[in-house]
Design a protein around this motif. Sequence first.
Motif, PDB file in Angstrom:
ATOM      1  N   TYR A  63     -28.300  65.386 -41.183  1.00  0.00           N
ATOM      2  CA  TYR A  63     -28.837  66.397 -40.318  1.00  0.00           C
ATOM      3  C   TYR A  63     -29.168  65.890 -39.018  1.00  0.00           C
ATOM      4  CZ  TYR A  63     -29.307  69.368 -44.531  1.00  0.00           C
ATOM      5  OH  TYR A  63     -29.362  70.077 -45.799  1.00  0.00           O
ATOM      6  N   ALA A  66     -27.991  67.788 -35.625  1.00  0.00           N
ATOM      7  CA  ALA A  66     -27.385  69.167 -35.945  1.00  0.00           C
ATOM      8  C   ALA A  66     -28.373  70.356 -35.304  1.00  0.00           C
ATOM      9  CB  ALA A  66     -27.088  69.302 -37.483  1.00  0.00           C
ATOM     10  N   ASN A  67     -27.443  71.302 -34.931  1.00  0.00           N
ATOM     11  CA  ASN A  67     -28.406  72.551 -34.436  1.00  0.00           C
ATOM     12  C   ASN A  67     -28.517  73.567 -35.713  1.00  0.00           C
ATOM     13  OD1 ASN A  67     -25.948  74.037 -34.903  1.00  0.00           O
ATOM     14  ND2 ASN A  67     -25.384  73.695 -32.697  1.00  0.00           N
ATOM     15  N   ALA A  68     -29.227  74.525 -35.630  1.00  0.00           N
ATOM     16  CA  ALA A  68     -29.334  75.468 -36.709  1.00  0.00           C
ATOM     17  C   ALA A  68     -28.334  75.840 -37.423  1.00  0.00           C
ATOM     18  CB  ALA A  68     -30.093  76.708 -36.175  1.00  0.00           C
ATOM     19  N   GLN A  70     -25.141  74.460 -37.529  1.00  0.00           N
ATOM     20  CA  GLN A  70     -24.672  73.084 -38.039  1.00  0.00           C
ATOM     21  C   GLN A  70     -25.311  72.729 -39.359  1.00  0.00           C
ATOM     22  OE1 GLN A  70     -24.761  70.953 -34.549  1.00  0.00           O
ATOM     23  NE2 GLN A  70     -22.668  70.848 -34.093  1.00  0.00           N
ATOM     24  N   LYS A  71     -26.557  72.897 -39.232  1.00  0.00           N
ATOM     25  CA  LYS A  71     -27.399  72.533 -40.515  1.00  0.00           C
ATOM     26  C   LYS A  71     -27.292  73.345 -41.676  1.00  0.00           C
ATOM     27  CE  LYS A  71     -31.561  70.695 -37.919  1.00  0.00           C
ATOM     28  NZ  LYS A  71     -33.046  70.960 -37.826  1.00  0.00           N
ATOM     29  N   ARG A 238     -34.896  63.641 -34.753  1.00  0.00           N
ATOM     30  CA  ARG A 238     -34.411  64.763 -34.188  1.00  0.00           C
ATOM     31  C   ARG A 238     -34.605  64.876 -32.664  1.00  0.00           C
ATOM     32  NH1 ARG A 238     -38.339  69.195 -37.317  1.00  0.00           N
ATOM     33  NH2 ARG A 238     -39.771  68.049 -36.243  1.00  0.00           N
ATOM     34  N   THR A 239     -33.731  65.635 -32.027  1.00  0.00           N
ATOM     35  CA  THR A 239     -33.675  65.842 -30.683  1.00  0.00           C
ATOM     36  C   THR A 239     -34.926  65.997 -29.853  1.00  0.00           C
ATOM     37  OG1 THR A 239     -31.374  65.984 -30.706  1.00  0.00           O
ATOM     38  CG2 THR A 239     -32.402  66.655 -28.724  1.00  0.00           C
ATOM     39  N   GLU A 240     -35.442  67.399 -30.424  1.00  0.00           N
ATOM     40  CA  GLU A 240     -36.762  67.843 -30.064  1.00  0.00           C
ATOM     41  C   GLU A 240     -37.904  66.739 -30.246  1.00  0.00           C
ATOM     42  OE1 GLU A 240     -36.158  69.954 -34.026  1.00  0.00           O
ATOM     43  OE2 GLU A 240     -34.874  68.895 -32.691  1.00  0.00           O
TER      44      GLU A 240
END
Length: 375
Positions: A63, A66-68, A70-71, A238-240
């Motif tokens: 994951y 991945a964005n929402a 893509q998840k 995760r990116t965030e």
Amino acid sequence: MRVAILESIVMPAGHEVEFDRILVDELKNQGHEPVFFVPENFPFKLDYKVEIRYLQGGESVSYAGANALQKIWRSIQREIRRRRWFDSAYELIINKECEHLIIPTATYRFVRSLLKTNLIKSPVPVTIIFHGINPREIDNFVKYAKACEPYPNIRLKVISLRDDLGRYNLKNVQLVLPPVFTPRDLGVNPEFKVHTPLRLGFFGQYRREKNVEFFLDAFIKANFKMSVELIVQGATARTEDKQDFERIIEKYKEHTHIKFWHKNLIGKEWQQALLDVDVILMPYAAERYLYHWGAMLFTAIGYYKPVLQSPELNPEVLERFEVGEAIRLDSIEVFSEQLERFVNGFAAKSKTYELALKAANKEYGQDVFVKHILQ
């Protein structure tokens, strides 16, 4: 006995990697022969020095990044491939490639997948390990655990310090205590040790829920009677989380007694970093830590490091062993005063911490854990 570990989760670093190593090394210590069953091209972070057998069904799905939307798609992919991997593992079992299969990290979704594959009919034990069951998952867990009851070789092991499942009378479920993590690469036996200046360490995967800024503000405000250094390491998947940790580094950069490490620590580097501090800080305020065992807490115990931890983090440990203190999170001021008292009184309580850590290491030993997994 030849014991296969079916690993399919792409792991960024840290405890997930070391958990598999506990299984491998302790299986060897107890006279067994471990082997990995993994998807093709599986990206191992360590060389476990055991045989590897590759499963049919496609590569692992991560994951990371991945964005929402893509998840959602990757979740579907993961479910489809998981069933293929389980069927492939069944073929290896039929060909006598192992006498016991362990799935080291699972959720109820793994059992749901298992029920739709040939692996459910395995002629050898299949032990599935859950790292805690939270209230939102318990109904699904119980549903699929009961669905497995007609298959005596499917065994579900829940790592937990509390019994939330006893009332369900699940015949194929056993609770097991968590294992400690130890410095296996450095050729040393961990022991209680104090450095000058006193070193406080915050380690592990960084997530915003870990309440780091609350702790940093309290640390800056505290008035210590000795020299104290703080190390804050963060591995971000995760990116965030990456962006948020970089923001924190920038915000506190002028405080020279705080050192930030924004990187993964694996193997010897990870182990040496832990040995080099005196106290491990775990200000994690998320409710889920009531139900899932805290890997950093059991790392601290295995490395003989006293802890300052949130009250939600496996409170059963501090109830049994005085290996540190629960953080009072009423306010920055309240915690800052507690931190002052803890640090300034550390020398006086050192023997208490040392004896409690020895007792906890015996209770949560890796040898005990693996014996319970194979039962």
